[in-house]
Design a protein around this motif. Sequence first.
Motif, PDB file in Angstrom:
ATOM      1  N   UNK A 134       2.732   6.841  -2.387  1.00  0.00           N
ATOM      2  CA  UNK A 134       3.999   6.212  -2.764  1.00  0.00           C
ATOM      3  C   UNK A 134       5.109   7.234  -2.949  1.00  0.00           C
ATOM      4  N   UNK A 135       4.770   8.393  -3.459  1.00  0.00           N
ATOM      5  CA  UNK A 135       5.783   9.404  -3.781  1.00  0.00           C
ATOM      6  C   UNK A 135       5.127  10.777  -3.903  1.00  0.00           C
ATOM      7  N   UNK A 158      -9.813 -11.740 -12.743  1.00  0.00           N
ATOM      8  CA  UNK A 158      -9.527 -10.940 -13.927  1.00  0.00           C
ATOM      9  C   UNK A 158      -8.091 -10.443 -13.885  1.00  0.00           C
ATOM     10  N   UNK A 159      -7.345 -10.723 -14.922  1.00  0.00           N
ATOM     11  CA  UNK A 159      -5.969 -10.246 -15.025  1.00  0.00           C
ATOM     12  C   UNK A 159      -5.649 -10.039 -16.499  1.00  0.00           C
ATOM     13  N   UNK A 160      -4.988  -8.970 -16.818  1.00  0.00           N
ATOM     14  CA  UNK A 160      -4.637  -8.685 -18.205  1.00  0.00           C
ATOM     15  C   UNK A 160      -3.632  -9.714 -18.714  1.00  0.00           C
ATOM     16  N   UNK A 161      -3.694 -10.053 -19.995  1.00  0.00           N
ATOM     17  CA  UNK A 161      -2.759 -11.025 -20.562  1.00  0.00           C
ATOM     18  C   UNK A 161      -1.315 -10.591 -20.353  1.00  0.00           C
ATOM     19  N   UNK A 162      -0.496 -11.526 -19.878  1.00  0.00           N
ATOM     20  CA  UNK A 162       0.917 -11.259 -19.697  1.00  0.00           C
ATOM     21  C   UNK A 162       1.269 -10.420 -18.491  1.00  0.00           C
ATOM     22  N   UNK A 163       0.279 -10.142 -17.622  1.00  0.00           N
ATOM     23  CA  UNK A 163       0.514  -9.311 -16.449  1.00  0.00           C
ATOM     24  C   UNK A 163       0.523 -10.142 -15.172  1.00  0.00           C
ATOM     25  N   UNK A 164       1.233  -9.645 -14.168  1.00  0.00           N
ATOM     26  CA  UNK A 164       1.261 -10.261 -12.848  1.00  0.00           C
ATOM     27  C   UNK A 164       0.256  -9.548 -11.951  1.00  0.00           C
ATOM     28  N   UNK A 165      -0.489 -10.314 -11.145  1.00  0.00           N
ATOM     29  CA  UNK A 165      -1.416  -9.686 -10.206  1.00  0.00           C
ATOM     30  C   UNK A 165      -0.628  -8.951  -9.128  1.00  0.00           C
ATOM     31  N   UNK A 166      -0.925  -7.645  -8.987  1.00  0.00           N
ATOM     32  CA  UNK A 166      -0.203  -6.819  -8.027  1.00  0.00           C
ATOM     33  C   UNK A 166      -1.031  -6.505  -6.785  1.00  0.00           C
ATOM     34  N   UNK A 167      -2.300  -6.931  -6.751  1.00  0.00           N
ATOM     35  CA  UNK A 167      -3.160  -6.608  -5.611  1.00  0.00           C
ATOM     36  C   UNK A 167      -4.014  -7.805  -5.231  1.00  0.00           C
ATOM     37  N   UNK A 168      -4.153  -8.020  -3.916  1.00  0.00           N
ATOM     38  CA  UNK A 168      -4.996  -9.076  -3.384  1.00  0.00           C
ATOM     39  C   UNK A 168      -6.008  -8.451  -2.436  1.00  0.00           C
ATOM     40  N   UNK A 169      -7.288  -8.718  -2.681  1.00  0.00           N
ATOM     41  CA  UNK A 169      -8.377  -8.117  -1.906  1.00  0.00           C
ATOM     42  C   UNK A 169      -8.874  -9.103  -0.861  1.00  0.00           C
ATOM     43  N   UNK A 170      -9.111  -8.616   0.359  1.00  0.00           N
ATOM     44  CA  UNK A 170      -9.805  -9.396   1.376  1.00  0.00           C
ATOM     45  C   UNK A 170     -10.799  -8.469   2.060  1.00  0.00           C
ATOM     46  N   UNK A 171     -11.558  -8.980   2.999  1.00  0.00           N
ATOM     47  CA  UNK A 171     -12.608  -8.170   3.603  1.00  0.00           C
ATOM     48  C   UNK A 171     -12.071  -6.986   4.395  1.00  0.00           C
ATOM     49  N   UNK A 172     -10.835  -7.066   4.831  1.00  0.00           N
ATOM     50  CA  UNK A 172     -10.273  -5.969   5.620  1.00  0.00           C
ATOM     51  C   UNK A 172      -9.667  -4.875   4.764  1.00  0.00           C
ATOM     52  N   UNK A 198      -3.910  -5.718  -0.148  1.00  0.00           N
ATOM     53  CA  UNK A 198      -2.449  -5.777  -0.111  1.00  0.00           C
ATOM     54  C   UNK A 198      -1.955  -5.691  -1.554  1.00  0.00           C
ATOM     55  N   UNK A 199      -1.005  -4.807  -1.807  1.00  0.00           N
ATOM     56  CA  UNK A 199      -0.571  -4.599  -3.179  1.00  0.00           C
ATOM     57  C   UNK A 199       0.923  -4.328  -3.258  1.00  0.00           C
ATOM     58  N   UNK A 200       1.448  -4.558  -4.447  1.00  0.00           N
ATOM     59  CA  UNK A 200       2.835  -4.229  -4.748  1.00  0.00           C
ATOM     60  C   UNK A 200       2.886  -2.893  -5.465  1.00  0.00           C
ATOM     61  N   UNK A 201       3.832  -2.058  -5.098  1.00  0.00           N
ATOM     62  CA  UNK A 201       4.022  -0.783  -5.778  1.00  0.00           C
ATOM     63  C   UNK A 201       4.396  -1.016  -7.232  1.00  0.00           C
ATOM     64  N   UNK A 232       7.648  -2.944  -4.005  1.00  0.00           N
ATOM     65  CA  UNK A 232       7.522  -3.049  -2.551  1.00  0.00           C
ATOM     66  C   UNK A 232       6.075  -3.306  -2.161  1.00  0.00           C
ATOM     67  N   UNK A 233       5.882  -3.981  -1.023  1.00  0.00           N
ATOM     68  CA  UNK A 233       4.547  -4.386  -0.598  1.00  0.00           C
ATOM     69  C   UNK A 233       3.929  -3.337   0.316  1.00  0.00           C
ATOM     70  N   UNK A 234       2.633  -3.081   0.117  1.00  0.00           N
ATOM     71  CA  UNK A 234       1.893  -2.089   0.904  1.00  0.00           C
ATOM     72  C   UNK A 234       0.486  -2.614   1.172  1.00  0.00           C
ATOM     73  N   UNK A 235      -0.203  -1.955   2.100  1.00  0.00           N
ATOM     74  CA  UNK A 235      -1.576  -2.355   2.395  1.00  0.00           C
ATOM     75  C   UNK A 235      -2.453  -1.121   2.601  1.00  0.00           C
ATOM     76  N   UNK A 236      -3.572  -1.104   1.895  1.00  0.00           N
ATOM     77  CA  UNK A 236      -4.596  -0.074   2.071  1.00  0.00           C
ATOM     78  C   UNK A 236      -5.813  -0.714   2.735  1.00  0.00           C
ATOM     79  N   UNK A 237      -6.307  -0.064   3.751  1.00  0.00           N
ATOM     80  CA  UNK A 237      -7.595  -0.381   4.350  1.00  0.00           C
ATOM     81  C   UNK A 237      -8.417   0.900   4.314  1.00  0.00           C
TER      82      UNK A 237
END
Length: 397
Positions: free
Chosen positions: A64-65, A119-133, A136-139, A144-149
């Motif tokens: 990211x930086x 699982x998500x911490x109280x009061x937090x927004x989910x920043x990452x979505x997992x799939x088999x590939x 996808x996550x937000x910085x 901003x949206x990014x993807x790690x494989x």
Amino acid sequence: MFEPLHDAPDSRARTGVLTTPHGQIATPAFIPVGTRATVKAVLPETMAELGAQALLANAYHLYLQPGADLIDEAGGLGAFMNWPGPTFTDSGGFQVLSLGAGFKKTLAMDAKGVASDDVIAPGKERLAQVDDDGVTFKSHLDGSKHRFTPEVSMRIQHLLGADVIFAFDELTTLMNTRGYQEESLRRTQAWAERCVAEHRRLTTERADKPYQALFGVVQGAQYEDLRRRAARDLVPLGFDGFGIGGAIEKENLGRITAWVTDELPDDKPRHLLGIGEPEDLFTAVESGCDTFDCVAPSRVARTSRLYASTGYFNLKVAANKRDFGPIEEGCACYTCQHYSRAYLHHLYKTGEYLGATLGTIHNEHFIVSLVDRIRASLADGTYADVKADFLGQYRSK
């Protein structure tokens, strides 16, 4: 690459030498964490002077930086941060998924609640979505949206140029159900296979660069059958070493790591991810781990929590205001040789940056030196005495 030297007669503990393109690491060894290519508040030269053999940085944050391509252009991580010794980078999976669940460093490790697959911490927004590939996550910096494989993680880590890199894995919490842990393990194994293939391709493509050792990561949460299966399944893939990851409750640390090391080959190094509290280091060594990293010594130093042979303490408390002795008598670190508790108390109370610098120097020296002492005691047969002496004092409060 790794040569085991001494095996303890009454445990899985051992000493060895891990050879990298930028030098050797005598093991067991503590690897201080410089998340963004810096151990916060401390010069790389100072880290070398206090005894650190290698440093670990984080692929997620450096991606990211300032960007992995910039670090590659600078000559790699070590050249970029003026660190001549060995370097490690983790895959980014820890930050992608822990920040995604909103737990940051804790990962619900002490969770005793109802199992859940969301699982998500109280009061937090989910920043990452997992799939088999991949993921996808937000910085966490700007949204901003990014993807790690697996392939992306390998490319980033090759550009960063660390001597030891880790396969991309899915990190779960102890709140996830058994069913999800099984699904995650299947996914992590598939990702490991893809990481090996991409690592080999990039190694050939970048043949002018020093070879980077790729470590597979063993997950499986608190389940013995899953941990053992994960380790056995990774071995045939030809990894240069192995990391032991995941959220592990302190009381189960030795048992879980022993399950894993029992399944791993003796001639490959084992790295325990994210462990660095003094008492845990003895447990890690006895379960057969060779290296370990943790951000704790530097992080807690910034809050004025400092280590001593009789246990940690808070330097901000009033008892230190007129104490003109060192943090600890007999400590050889630069801070204890030149500065008093009273001065550090003043720095912390007034919010001066130098407090974090001097406190971090002491804490990192304390942990690095403790592991050095453990290593020497394994070689000369005095480990049991060293352990009894240290823990007897450390728990005396």
